[in-house]
Every structure is written in C-alpha cells, then in structure tokens.
Design a protein around this motif. Structure first.
Motif, PDB file in Angstrom:
ATOM      1  N   VAL A 196      -5.871  13.586   3.282  1.00 43.80           N
ATOM      2  CA  VAL A 196      -5.362  14.514   4.298  1.00 43.80           C
ATOM      3  C   VAL A 196      -3.963  14.950   3.891  1.00 43.80           C
ATOM      4  O   VAL A 196      -3.152  14.129   3.451  1.00 43.80           O
ATOM      5  N   ILE A 197      -3.678  16.248   4.029  1.00 43.07           N
ATOM      6  CA  ILE A 197      -2.355  16.763   3.691  1.00 43.07           C
ATOM      7  C   ILE A 197      -1.860  17.697   4.792  1.00 43.07           C
ATOM      8  O   ILE A 197      -2.640  18.202   5.607  1.00 43.07           O
ATOM      9  N   GLY A 198      -0.565  17.938   4.793  1.00 38.59           N
ATOM     10  CA  GLY A 198       0.071  18.894   5.701  1.00 38.59           C
ATOM     11  C   GLY A 198       1.489  19.146   5.259  1.00 38.59           C
ATOM     12  O   GLY A 198       2.022  18.435   4.383  1.00 38.59           O
ATOM     13  N   LEU A 199       2.104  20.176   5.829  1.00 35.90           N
ATOM     14  CA  LEU A 199       3.511  20.469   5.553  1.00 35.90           C
ATOM     15  C   LEU A 199       4.387  19.703   6.527  1.00 35.90           C
ATOM     16  O   LEU A 199       4.207  19.803   7.748  1.00 35.90           O
ATOM     17  N   GLY A 200       5.341  18.959   5.984  1.00 35.63           N
ATOM     18  CA  GLY A 200       6.282  18.240   6.826  1.00 35.63           C
ATOM     19  C   GLY A 200       7.400  19.141   7.308  1.00 35.63           C
ATOM     20  O   GLY A 200       7.483  20.328   6.967  1.00 35.63           O
ATOM     21  N   THR A 201       8.297  18.591   8.097  1.00 31.64           N
ATOM     22  CA  THR A 201       9.429  19.367   8.608  1.00 31.64           C
ATOM     23  C   THR A 201      10.395  19.767   7.498  1.00 31.64           C
ATOM     24  O   THR A 201      11.238  20.638   7.691  1.00 31.64           O
ATOM     25  N   ASP A 202      10.256  19.142   6.321  1.00 33.00           N
ATOM     26  CA  ASP A 202      11.065  19.513   5.152  1.00 33.00           C
ATOM     27  C   ASP A 202      10.373  20.584   4.303  1.00 33.00           C
ATOM     28  O   ASP A 202      10.845  20.932   3.217  1.00 33.00           O
ATOM     29  N   ASN A 203       9.191  21.092   4.789  1.00 31.82           N
ATOM     30  CA  ASN A 203       8.379  22.107   4.104  1.00 31.82           C
ATOM     31  C   ASN A 203       7.766  21.603   2.803  1.00 31.82           C
ATOM     32  O   ASN A 203       7.282  22.401   1.994  1.00 31.82           O
ATOM     33  N   ALA A 204       7.807  20.295   2.575  1.00 30.73           N
ATOM     34  CA  ALA A 204       7.104  19.684   1.444  1.00 30.73           C
ATOM     35  C   ALA A 204       5.683  19.323   1.869  1.00 30.73           C
ATOM     36  O   ALA A 204       5.378  19.204   3.061  1.00 30.73           O
ATOM     37  N   VAL A 205       4.806  19.154   0.885  1.00 25.21           N
ATOM     38  CA  VAL A 205       3.447  18.678   1.152  1.00 25.21           C
ATOM     39  C   VAL A 205       3.460  17.156   1.219  1.00 25.21           C
ATOM     40  O   VAL A 205       4.004  16.492   0.333  1.00 25.21           O
ATOM     41  N   TRP A 206       2.858  16.628   2.286  1.00 30.42           N
ATOM     42  CA  TRP A 206       2.721  15.193   2.458  1.00 30.42           C
ATOM     43  C   TRP A 206       1.238  14.826   2.462  1.00 30.42           C
ATOM     44  O   TRP A 206       0.408  15.589   2.951  1.00 30.42           O
ATOM     45  N   GLN A 207       0.926  13.635   1.914  1.00 38.91           N
ATOM     46  CA  GLN A 207      -0.456  13.195   1.768  1.00 38.91           C
ATOM     47  C   GLN A 207      -0.642  11.781   2.285  1.00 38.91           C
ATOM     48  O   GLN A 207       0.226  10.921   2.140  1.00 38.91           O
ATOM     49  N   ILE A 208      -1.807  11.571   2.899  1.00 38.50           N
ATOM     50  CA  ILE A 208      -2.242  10.234   3.288  1.00 38.50           C
ATOM     51  C   ILE A 208      -3.716  10.115   2.913  1.00 38.50           C
ATOM     52  O   ILE A 208      -4.429  11.119   2.915  1.00 38.50           O
ATOM     53  N   TYR A 209      -4.171   8.929   2.526  1.00 41.14           N
ATOM     54  CA  TYR A 209      -5.589   8.783   2.192  1.00 41.14           C
ATOM     55  C   TYR A 209      -6.182   7.583   2.916  1.00 41.14           C
ATOM     56  O   TYR A 209      -5.484   6.655   3.332  1.00 41.14           O
TER      57      TYR A 209
END
Length: 362
Positions: A196-209
C-alpha cells in the motif's frame, strides 16, 4: 471509524440500462480541463473474462455506470448501477466472471456491489466508515478482497473479505496509521502479500506492506504533485509512478531491493495509469501537455519509445489488458463522453466514441 446505515440515495433492485446522452462534440480548438493542472482518475476498467473489458464511471446524478466490450464493439446501452457517489469508483476481480465495485456514498461510507454468475447483486452494501478520498481495492486470491480508504484523520484504513472471519467482511475498519494527502493505492504480487502506498504530508511516497502481518511505514522519498500508482508483474517486483513538482513522470522499482527514482517522460498533466500487458512488461499512460494521451512500455529493464496517441482528454486515462497482449485505454473527451482506443503489437486502433456523459470532478 463509525458505521453508517445505507443513505436514502442508495437504491435497491436490479441495474437498469440507460442511453446517457452525449453533449455536442467540442471543436478542434477546445482545450482539455487538464491543461495547466494534474487531472485525477475518474474512470476504472477491468478485464472480468478473457477478451472483454468493462469500464466504469460516474455519470448522471452521480450514479455508477458501466459498459462492456472490446475494440469498437461495445454494449449499445450503458448499464446503470445506481447509487450516489462523491468520489471516483474502483473495481477488482478475484476470478473469471467476478467483479466487485466500490464507491464512497454521500454519507462518506464505502459501498460494495458485485457481479457473479451473469448478474449483479441486488443492492449496494454499506461497509461503513467515513472516507475523504476514493477507495483502493485488490484481490490476492479467489474469495479474497482487501479495500482501503483515507479516513477523516488522514490515516489509511483497511477492511478484508475472506479473512479470519470466513466469507464475510471484517466487522471493523483497521487503521494503518500515517497522515496522507492522496488516496491510497494498493497491489498484490501474490497470496498473502499486499503493498500500500500514498503521498505523505511531505509529498513523498510512503509504503507499507502486509505479509501475514503489517510492516511499519517507510518513506520512498521524492516530492510529487499527483497521487502515486503502483503495479506488479511478478513476485518480489513493484513499480511505482507519480508526477513530480516539475511535471515529469518519475518511476521507482523494487526488484528484491528499492532502486532510485528516475524521470521517464516529458511533462504530464494527469495521474499515471499502468497496466501489466505481458510477462515482465508494463505499459504506462498519461495526458501530455498537448492534452493528448501518451504511452510508454517497460520490458524487463528496457524502456520503449515515448509514443503520442492523440486525442484531447478531459480526465486521467484508465487502462486494461484484454487478450493477445492487447490494451484498451479510455478517457473522457471534450464532449463529456467516453472514448477508447486499442493498442495491439504497438499499433493503435485510433479513438472510438462510446457515448455517455461523465463527471470530470467530484
């Protein structure tokens, strides 16, 4: 996440067929609403059985509409699934002839309706929750579904069908934490694996699996202005695309380890749509600064040419792989209707008008 009851706007009964009337065609001088911005995804497409695509969008009175076919042969009428939705739809299939459709209703809850044995379920089922973005959905096996949404606290929430509770939905939504500014995106490379991914408040891509349990969130870096898109063509392989603040499409891949972000396009003005079309091959599509559709494929580690496919699109594209390594691409045209073209062995069929009138924003 509180559970809401079905709102009055969610009708029951069988789907109907509708002639959604297209507004008059735009002139050649018309510009896309995407011009100078980043158009979001408004459509979803799926391949529920060999040789056939089904495309969905939000049409008249924010209802859920669909049409099935391929190439230039499509159902005459648009099927209407009803409902009233405030975000674009998503669909997923766990096997031949099965479709699960998801949307966010006017009460903010997530709703599901499915197609099986040649017919749609009788009504939209509320899965509860209150969400502020379009949902994401994936299946890693027959009779297994995982759905995700962005909660009012900015965290990503998850619910599963076919998990520990058998062939039914989890009772409660599970918070995965984090604080995000984009809808979630999800992919599975095989049984018991979710990314799963999304854009964080820092506009970077974050991932969790998830692999029998959830990992911690990890930053993949970058600074982006569009929601990210994720795909997988095999075990231990992930590919992510997003539009940077310089309007360039960037790509990062995981092949047993994460590589670096690299630009793979000229300027774009839409989210990126990605489809796996062959063994070790993916194809991405996006709207370029000329308002037309652009395409590029990646086979193994080799990029193909950046190819213009023309048209004037008023939405981000939706794409699906059909048969014989063919791809059907869709977008909303300047006439408000849906348009499609097929790519086969690198050759384009040209655009074909499917009619209808669809929402450009929600």
């Amino acid at each position: 996440m509180p559970t809401a009851s079905d709102p009055a706007g969610m009708p029951t009964g069988s789907p109907t067929l509708s002639r959604i009337v297209a507004i008059p065609s735009a002139t050649a001088l018309s510009k896309s609403v995407c011009h100078g911005t980043i158009c979001r995804r408004m459509l979803t497409a799926i391949n529920p059985k060999a040789g056939q695509a089904t495309v969905f969008g939000i049409g008249d009175q924010n209802g859920f509409y669909y049409k099935s076919g391929k190439g230039k042969t499509w159902d005459e009428l648009w099927g209407a699934l009803g409902g009233v939705f405030i975000f674009p739809p998503v669909t997923v299939s766990w096997g031949e002839g099965r479709i699960d459709a998801f949307g966010i209703g006017i009460d903010g809850a997530m709703y599901e309706r499915h197609y099986e044995n040649g017919q749609w379920s009788s009504s939209w089922q509320s899965l509860g929750g209150v969400f502020t973005s379009a949902p994401a959905a994936v299946s890693w096996g027959v009779q297994r579904l995982d759905v995700f949404g962005l909660g009012t606290d900015g965290a990503i929430y998850h619910k599963a069908f076919g998990g520990a509770n058998g062939l039914r939905w989890d009772r409660l939504w599970e918070s995965l934490g984090g604080t995000f500014t984009s809808p979630p995106a999800v992919v599975s490379w095989g049984p018991q694996r979710l990314d799963v991914i999304g854009l964080g408040t820092d506009n970077a891509v974050w991932q969790i699996y998830w692999q029998k349990s959830w990992s911690s969130w990890r930053s993949l870096g970058g600074t982006f202005k569009s929601p990210p898109t994720i795909s997988s063509w095999s075990t231990n392989r992930l590919d992510i695309f997003a539009v940077g603040t310089d309007d360039i499409i960037y790509h990062i891949s995981y092949d047993s380890r994460w590589l670096d972000w690299k630009g793979v396009s000229g300027p774009a003005e839409s989210e990126v749509a990605v489809v796996v079309s062959d063994v070790n091959q993916l194809d991405w599509f996006a709207i370029g600064l000329d308002d037309g559709l652009w395409h590029r494929n990646l086979t193994g580690n080799t990029w193909g040419p950046l190819t213009p496919l023309g048209g004037i699109c008023n939405s981000a594209p939706a794409v699906v792989s059909t048969e014989n390594k063919g791809i059907s691409a869709f977008c909303i045209g300047t006439d408000g209707g849906l348009h499609t073209q097929t790519l086969q062995a690198g050759q384009s069929s040209g655009w074909f008008a499917m009619g209808g009138r669809f929402a450009l924003s929600l």
